[in-house]
Design a protein around this motif. Structure first.
Motif, PDB file in Angstrom:
ATOM      1  N   GLY A   1     -11.453  -1.964   1.077  1.00 20.08           N
ATOM      2  CA  GLY A   1     -11.679  -0.885   1.235  1.00 20.08           C
ATOM      3  C   GLY A   1     -13.324  -0.623   1.789  1.00 20.08           C
TER       4      GLY A   1
ATOM      5  N   ASP B   1      -9.950   8.039  -1.583  1.00 18.39           N
ATOM      6  CA  ASP B   1      -9.344   7.383  -2.218  1.00 18.39           C
ATOM      7  C   ASP B   1      -9.192   5.678  -2.170  1.00 18.39           C
ATOM      8  OD1 ASP B   1      -9.765   6.522   0.884  1.00 18.39           O
ATOM      9  OD2 ASP B   1      -7.975   7.072   1.209  1.00 18.39           O
ATOM     10  N   THR B   2     -10.413   5.823  -2.168  1.00 19.83           N
ATOM     11  CA  THR B   2     -10.664   4.251  -2.547  1.00 19.83           C
ATOM     12  C   THR B   2     -11.735   4.001  -3.779  1.00 19.83           C
ATOM     13  OG1 THR B   2     -10.946   3.916  -0.168  1.00 19.83           O
ATOM     14  CG2 THR B   2     -11.745   2.371  -1.815  1.00 19.83           C
TER      15      THR B   2
ATOM     16  N   ARG C   1       0.738  -0.890  -0.415  1.00 18.92           N
ATOM     17  CA  ARG C   1       0.107   0.052  -0.426  1.00 18.92           C
ATOM     18  C   ARG C   1       0.728   0.699  -0.003  1.00 18.92           C
ATOM     19  NH1 ARG C   1      -3.926  -1.045   4.118  1.00 18.92           N
ATOM     20  NH2 ARG C   1      -3.775  -2.500   4.206  1.00 18.92           N
TER      21      ARG C   1
ATOM     22  N   LYS D   1      -7.040   1.357  -3.359  1.00 15.35           N
ATOM     23  CA  LYS D   1      -6.368   2.133  -2.564  1.00 15.35           C
ATOM     24  C   LYS D   1      -5.794   3.569  -3.528  1.00 15.35           C
ATOM     25  CE  LYS D   1      -7.574   2.176   1.070  1.00 15.35           C
ATOM     26  NZ  LYS D   1      -8.499   2.251   1.948  1.00 15.35           N
TER      27      LYS D   1
ATOM     28  N   ASP E   1     -11.468   3.330   8.483  1.00 16.51           N
ATOM     29  CA  ASP E   1      -9.730   2.830   7.674  1.00 16.51           C
ATOM     30  C   ASP E   1      -8.262   3.153   8.863  1.00 16.51           C
ATOM     31  OD1 ASP E   1     -10.921   2.794   4.936  1.00 16.51           O
ATOM     32  OD2 ASP E   1     -11.515   4.864   4.643  1.00 16.51           O
TER      33      ASP E   1
END
Lengths: 142, 142
Positions: free
Chosen positions: B112, A118-119, A65, A89, B103
């Motif tokens: 997610g 952000d997803t 990530r 992500k 998150d």
DNA sequence: CTTTCTATGCAGCAAATTTGCATAACCTCA
DNA sequence: TGAGGTTATGCAAATTTGCTGCATAGAAAG
């Protein structure tokens, strides 16, 4: 029993500590560490842990990530969820851009995308399509 | 089995509807409502539901009393959908905040999240992960 | 102390999970 | 395209977990 949890912990440690290229290797290292498991179990553990194989080696989920994985487009990580979803992500604020790029690419197995901050949720037709979709997207945006 | 859930629901209904002074009473009312259970089970249910005895009668847990299970974070409800989704209902406008909190928690089985106004889609890796994910989220945000 | 009520250790049963085996599916490289 | 290496998966057996009733210990009320 507690066995699974312990095994998975060791798997994470091993992957973090040294280069692991195959599940066979992992199985042997585990045995040396006192934990017996078959390749079947290791395969399932890796899936469950979200460990992915990148450039010929297994990589920790969080490492994938952050660190080096970031593409020019802000894509950080891709992962399957269930049968029909792929989750991307991204760096904060870039999810929409990534979604647009994916849409433009017109990948046939992708049914649609939905972006947040952000997803990106990416819907695919079926389980089979997930892997190839992930592969194509990764290729496309890295 | 599904039996437990049904029984606990009826228990809440009964307690809400009329004065219940003992577990014996509750057991009998349940039987009249078509649900057999021993006092042992009723005792465990009450513990699990958070029902307490006050001034000689059983009263609904705080969450159920005011009709909304709102947590400090705006989380109202969590439910599984399909194999790989968990849906969080939130107070209007607070979905993003809830999503961020989830998150940040870095729950391993969560792949997610995607937030709207009052709803968060939470993608998990697989069916098995739903249960534990729900548990962890609820714990985290209540 | 006696009676009434609630909690809990235990064992049995049922359901869910985990696992290994065998093998299918997939990938890589020539 | 085929061979060889690697990974995923259907299935059945093994293991674990969850739920329950029973018996009874423990607590509360009088």
């Amino acid at each position: 029993m507690m066995e699974k949890e312990k095994r998975q912990q060791k798997i994470l440690n091993l992957i973090g500590a040294k280069r692991v290229g195959t599940q066979q290797e992992l199985t042997e290292s585990l045995l040396r560490a006192g934990v017996f498991a078959t390749q079947s179990s290791v395969s399932r553990d890796l899936e469950e842990l979200g460990v992915v194989k990148q450039r010929g080696r297994y990589v920790l989920p969080q490492a994938a990530r952050n660190g080096n994985g970031a593409s020019a487009h802000g894509l950080l990580n891709l992962e399957a969820a269930g049968d029909a979803l792929v989750i991307a992500k991204c760096e904060p604020g870039l999810a929409s851009a990534v979604a647009v790029a994916i849409d433009r690419a017109d990948v046939p197995e992708i049914v649609g995308t939905l972006a947040g901050e952000d997803t990106v949720f990416i819907a695919v037709r079926e389980k089979k399509a997930q892997r190839s979709a992930i592969k194509k997207i990764w290729e496309l945006l890295s």
